[in-house]
Design a protein around this motif. Structure first.
Motif, PDB file in Angstrom:
ATOM      1  N   PRO A  19      53.109 -43.074   2.417  1.00 14.29           N
ATOM      2  CA  PRO A  19      52.710 -43.680   1.142  1.00 14.29           C
ATOM      3  C   PRO A  19      51.137 -44.306   1.355  1.00 14.29           C
ATOM      4  O   PRO A  19      50.450 -44.481   0.320  1.00 14.29           O
ATOM      5  N   GLU A  20      50.998 -44.740   2.481  1.00 13.82           N
ATOM      6  CA  GLU A  20      49.622 -45.481   2.602  1.00 13.82           C
ATOM      7  C   GLU A  20      48.470 -44.360   2.940  1.00 13.82           C
ATOM      8  O   GLU A  20      48.816 -43.398   3.907  1.00 13.82           O
ATOM      9  N   LEU A  21      47.481 -44.326   2.014  1.00 10.49           N
ATOM     10  CA  LEU A  21      46.592 -43.209   1.764  1.00 10.49           C
ATOM     11  C   LEU A  21      45.095 -43.976   2.341  1.00 10.49           C
ATOM     12  O   LEU A  21      44.665 -44.691   1.669  1.00 10.49           O
ATOM     13  N   THR A  22      44.517 -43.337   3.107  1.00  7.04           N
ATOM     14  CA  THR A  22      42.926 -43.549   3.394  1.00  7.04           C
ATOM     15  C   THR A  22      42.186 -42.311   3.105  1.00  7.04           C
ATOM     16  O   THR A  22      42.508 -40.939   3.406  1.00  7.04           O
ATOM     17  N   ILE A  23      41.236 -42.425   2.077  1.00 13.10           N
ATOM     18  CA  ILE A  23      40.710 -41.346   1.373  1.00 13.10           C
ATOM     19  C   ILE A  23      39.109 -41.518   1.854  1.00 13.10           C
ATOM     20  O   ILE A  23      38.451 -42.508   1.566  1.00 13.10           O
ATOM     21  N   ASP A  24      38.429 -40.609   2.818  1.00 13.09           N
ATOM     22  CA  ASP A  24      37.420 -40.578   3.491  1.00 13.09           C
ATOM     23  C   ASP A  24      36.562 -39.872   2.550  1.00 13.09           C
ATOM     24  O   ASP A  24      36.452 -38.697   2.466  1.00 13.09           O
ATOM     25  N   LEU A  25      35.562 -40.566   1.800  1.00 12.11           N
ATOM     26  CA  LEU A  25      34.493 -39.824   0.873  1.00 12.11           C
ATOM     27  C   LEU A  25      33.250 -39.602   1.528  1.00 12.11           C
ATOM     28  O   LEU A  25      32.303 -39.376   0.974  1.00 12.11           O
ATOM     29  N   GLY A  26      33.052 -39.594   2.861  1.00  9.72           N
ATOM     30  CA  GLY A  26      31.765 -39.577   3.471  1.00  9.72           C
ATOM     31  C   GLY A  26      31.104 -38.259   3.290  1.00  9.72           C
ATOM     32  O   GLY A  26      29.923 -38.026   3.115  1.00  9.72           O
ATOM     33  N   GLY A  27      31.913 -37.094   2.905  1.00  9.68           N
ATOM     34  CA  GLY A  27      31.412 -35.853   2.589  1.00  9.68           C
ATOM     35  C   GLY A  27      31.358 -35.542   1.129  1.00  9.68           C
ATOM     36  O   GLY A  27      30.974 -34.325   0.850  1.00  9.68           O
ATOM     37  N   VAL A  28      31.580 -36.502   0.432  1.00 14.15           N
ATOM     38  CA  VAL A  28      31.390 -36.177  -1.202  1.00 14.15           C
ATOM     39  C   VAL A  28      29.993 -36.306  -1.659  1.00 14.15           C
ATOM     40  O   VAL A  28      29.342 -37.361  -1.439  1.00 14.15           O
ATOM     41  N   GLY A  29      29.391 -35.415  -2.216  1.00  6.88           N
ATOM     42  CA  GLY A  29      28.105 -35.327  -2.899  1.00  6.88           C
ATOM     43  C   GLY A  29      28.058 -35.876  -3.985  1.00  6.88           C
ATOM     44  O   GLY A  29      27.208 -36.732  -4.516  1.00  6.88           O
ATOM     45  N   LEU A  30      29.129 -35.707  -4.895  1.00  3.79           N
ATOM     46  CA  LEU A  30      29.282 -36.056  -6.418  1.00  3.79           C
ATOM     47  C   LEU A  30      30.474 -36.699  -6.662  1.00  3.79           C
ATOM     48  O   LEU A  30      31.733 -36.004  -6.380  1.00  3.79           O
ATOM     49  N   CYS A  31      30.563 -37.727  -7.353  1.00  2.00           N
ATOM     50  CA  CYS A  31      31.886 -38.250  -8.089  1.00  2.00           C
ATOM     51  C   CYS A  31      31.594 -38.550  -9.415  1.00  2.00           C
ATOM     52  O   CYS A  31      30.955 -39.613  -9.551  1.00  2.00           O
ATOM     53  N   ASP A  32      32.343 -37.906 -10.235  1.00  2.00           N
ATOM     54  CA  ASP A  32      32.193 -38.499 -11.863  1.00  2.00           C
ATOM     55  C   ASP A  32      33.176 -39.309 -12.508  1.00  2.00           C
ATOM     56  O   ASP A  32      34.170 -39.752 -11.450  1.00  2.00           O
ATOM     57  N   SER A  33      33.314 -39.286 -13.398  1.00  4.93           N
ATOM     58  CA  SER A  33      34.469 -40.249 -13.967  1.00  4.93           C
ATOM     59  C   SER A  33      35.924 -39.701 -13.858  1.00  4.93           C
ATOM     60  O   SER A  33      36.772 -40.292 -13.572  1.00  4.93           O
ATOM     61  N   SER A  34      35.929 -38.177 -13.493  1.00  8.47           N
ATOM     62  CA  SER A  34      37.200 -37.611 -13.286  1.00  8.47           C
ATOM     63  C   SER A  34      37.665 -38.038 -12.035  1.00  8.47           C
ATOM     64  O   SER A  34      38.899 -38.233 -11.601  1.00  8.47           O
ATOM     65  N   GLY A  35      36.791 -38.023 -10.778  1.00  9.67           N
ATOM     66  CA  GLY A  35      37.028 -38.569  -9.715  1.00  9.67           C
ATOM     67  C   GLY A  35      37.438 -39.852  -9.746  1.00  9.67           C
ATOM     68  O   GLY A  35      38.677 -40.234  -8.822  1.00  9.67           O
ATOM     69  N   LEU A  36      36.671 -40.713 -10.404  1.00 11.96           N
ATOM     70  CA  LEU A  36      37.001 -42.284 -10.403  1.00 11.96           C
ATOM     71  C   LEU A  36      38.389 -42.331 -11.249  1.00 11.96           C
ATOM     72  O   LEU A  36      39.406 -43.098 -10.608  1.00 11.96           O
ATOM     73  N   SER A  37      38.895 -41.546 -12.118  1.00 14.74           N
ATOM     74  CA  SER A  37      40.302 -41.536 -12.806  1.00 14.74           C
ATOM     75  C   SER A  37      41.395 -41.099 -11.684  1.00 14.74           C
ATOM     76  O   SER A  37      42.664 -41.710 -11.517  1.00 14.74           O
ATOM     77  N   ALA A  38      41.105 -40.191 -11.120  1.00 20.00           N
ATOM     78  CA  ALA A  38      41.857 -39.599  -9.717  1.00 20.00           C
ATOM     79  C   ALA A  38      42.394 -41.061  -8.859  1.00 20.00           C
ATOM     80  O   ALA A  38      43.443 -41.224  -8.453  1.00 20.00           O
TER      81      ALA A  38
END
Length: 117
Positions: A47-66
């Protein structure tokens, strides 16, 4: 064959905790992949999640919504790591830094200091 727009590498860190390392773009087309991957990991007992975004180039509103969907799931905490300056600014402006645990990696902190200095 085109490379995937988003790849998600899942690592189980300890009992009940997993890291999802994202590489690519987190947008309208790929945000559902993150939600599905997180649901699968949680169903497997993490249940505990760490999301590593170091390799993400683009994050739009859909990503924020996720991120909101994952945090509202009620299953456990969501921690974001590897957050760059631009994404951090989006999270701050939308109030998501108050909803999510957001960590800034040392590499990104050094890069941010260079931009300011």
């Amino acid at each position: 064959m085109r490379p995937p727009l988003l790849s998600i590498e899942v690592t189980r860190l300890d009992a009940g905790h997993a890291r999802l390392r994202l590489t690519g773009d987190l947008d309208f087309d790929t945000a559902p992949e993150l939600v599905d991957a997180a649901a699968g990991v949680r169903a497997d007992g993490c249940p505990e999640l760490t999301i590593d975004l170091g390799g993400v180039g683009l994050c739009d509103s859909s990503g924020l919504s996720a991120f909101v969907v994952l945090s509202q799931g009620g299953a456990g905490t969501v921690r974001l790591t590897g957050v760059g300056a631009r994404l951090r600014q989006l999270l701050d402006r939308t109030g998501l830094t108050e909803l999510l645990a957001v960590e800034q990696s040392t590499v990104h902190a050094v890069e941010d200091e260079r931009e300011v200095g």
